[in-house]
Scaffold this active site. Structure first.
Site, short mmCIF file in Angstrom:
data_model
loop_
_atom_site.label_atom_id
_atom_site.label_comp_id
_atom_site.label_asym_id
_atom_site.label_seq_id
_atom_site.Cartn_x
_atom_site.Cartn_y
_atom_site.Cartn_z
CG HIS A 172 -2.21 0.73 1.03
ND1 HIS A 172 -2.29 1.96 0.40
CD2 HIS A 172 -3.48 0.42 1.40
CE1 HIS A 172 -3.55 2.37 0.39
NE2 HIS A 172 -4.29 1.45 0.98
CG ASP A 380 -10.45 -7.56 -21.45
OD1 ASP A 380 -9.89 -8.67 -21.47
OD2 ASP A 380 -11.30 -7.21 -22.30
#
Length: 437
Positions: A172, A380
């Protein structure tokens, strides 16, 4: 049936072309010690029934690489644009509070794995606990490096049916949720044959304000909790009903996020059954602030560092327990309305006594993270977008709920939580399910 996952290949993926070297300084938010943790998630892709998008030959389906090979190749290309992900996080002389990225080009950790069964056999990973332990679908530890020093690790597990799961571990400190999703979408762009990412990365951490009042002290954990996992879906009808109630009572509209957060906070507060109704309970969620920076969202386009502000709501437990859901929505919207002014004061260094990034971890607090619009669901790699993204951003000291959509074709909102212990679990579950009635 056995549900073993077999890891077949492990290696570092380096940038596919030369990249800059040297040290990059992190922003003051990146360096918040509480952000120095690993965010884990599973991205589930159904079997494709068509050739890989973006490939030109007629036999693309039979000649194209497997998902693991395609992602590996695309990852190497994306690491050229996002070369800090191929480096290592190191502490400065003062410890984690002055950490930086050394752009060494050593690469991201990449694991290929295979499952000799179908995603259907594994229940499509829709009900927890899964028949496959989540750790089997996430990359195992890279050698000779501390986990928190490695910005990125990825595992691609291919199932016998053609479906696959991408297990992602991201530090993070280098990127927030929007930034990590931006990077993952860049990998997808390359995997589909694009010559460059649709969004150009921006490193400039100096766009983040640096008020002197921000603390770099490590978080204080009062105790370790034994949180139980619970995932509950909220229907579109139930959400619409509360939206209508709020509109009728206030003349204003509210969002699906407002309703979902209000419900989980109220359900959890009721399940705690606090003896003193005056006990204060708090809700904290993390708001993107790119649009509030100097120059607005356009100036921060492509920025993938941590760029958020903590929004906190605090109230007597009796007020949260006794209100209708629309009343709790009002509390949340009031806090959201204060965000621009509070962020501006913080950026100017005026909130000297109140550090919004120094969080308090108690059983009476709840932290909420919204994964709905981060961008993971748009990734994708040539086989279509994921049917679900499963977060595992949990800490035994931090009561947390993560909001996202349920797996397609379901609709509504899925709240995945680890925020109550066993003694409160059944009532919390009942309160959440009562929302559907």
């Amino acid at each position: 049936m056995g549900f073993a996952v077999r890891r077949t290949s492990r290696s570092y993926v380096r940038p596919s072309a030369a990249t800059p070297s040297g040290a990059l300084e992190l922003s003051i938010i990146d360096r918040v010690v509480g952000l120095n943790h690993l965010v884990r998630s599973l991205h589930v892709f159904a079997a494709a029934a068509a050739p890989v998008a973006g490939r030109q030959d007629d036999d693309a389906w039979t000649t194209s690489p497997s998902p693991a090979r395609a992602l590996r190749e695309a990852l190497g290309k994306a690491l050229v644009d996002y070369y800090p992900f191929a480096g290592r996080l190191v502490d400065g002389a003062g410890g984690p509070g002055v950490s930086r990225v050394e752009c060494t080009g050593e690469g991201a950790w990449f694991v290929e794995a295979a499952a000799a069964f179908s995603l259907d056999d594994a229940g499509r990973l829709d009900q927890y606990p899964y028949v496959i332990p989540e750790d089997d679908l996430l990359p195992d530890a890279a050698p000779d490096v501390e986990p928190l020093d490695l910005p990125l690790a990825m595992q691609v597990t291919e199932f016998s049916c053609g479906s696959f799961v991408v297990g992602l571990i991201c530090c993070h400190s280098l990127a927030d949720g929007l930034g990590a999703a931006q990077f993952i979408n860049a990998v997808g762009d390359y995997a589909r044959g694009l010559p460059k990412p649709r969004v150009s990365p921006v490193w400039e951490r100096d766009i983040i304000p640096s008020p002197l009042s921000l603390s770099s002290a490590p978080p204080v954990f009062s105790r370790m909790f034994q949180f139980r996992h619970l995932a509950v879906d909220l229907s579109l009808d139930g959400i619409a009903r509360v939206k209508s109630q709020f509109l009728q009572s206030t003349g204003q509209r509210c969002s699906t996020f407002d309703v979902t957060v209000a419900k989980v906070w109220q359900a959890r507060t009721r399940s705690l059954r606090l003896a003193d109704p005056a006990t204060r309970v708090s809700l904290c969620f993390f708001a993107n602030t790119r649009h509030l920076l100097c120059g607005g969202a356009a100036a921060a386009a492509g920025f993938y560092g941590n760029c958020f502000y903590t929004v906190t709501v605090s109230a007597k437990s009796s007020a949260v327990v006794g209100a209708d859901t629309a009343g709790v929505v009002a509390m949340i919207r009031d806090a959201k309305a204060r965000l621009p002014a509070e962020f501006a004061r913080w950026a100017a260094g005026e909130l000297v006594a109140q550090d919004p990034y120094e969080l308090s971890f108690t059983y009476e607090s709840l932290f909420v993270s919204d994964w709905t619009r981060l961008g993971f669901l748009e990734a994708d790699y040539g086989w279509g977008t994921p049917e679900q993204v499963i977060p595992f951003t949990y800490h035994p000291c931090m009561p947390i709920a993560v909001i996202g959509p349920p797996p397609a074709p379901k609709t509504g909102a899925r709240v995945t939580t680890r925020c109550v212990e066993e003694e409160n679990l059944q009532e919390f579950m009942d309160e959440m399910k009562a929302f559907q009635k």
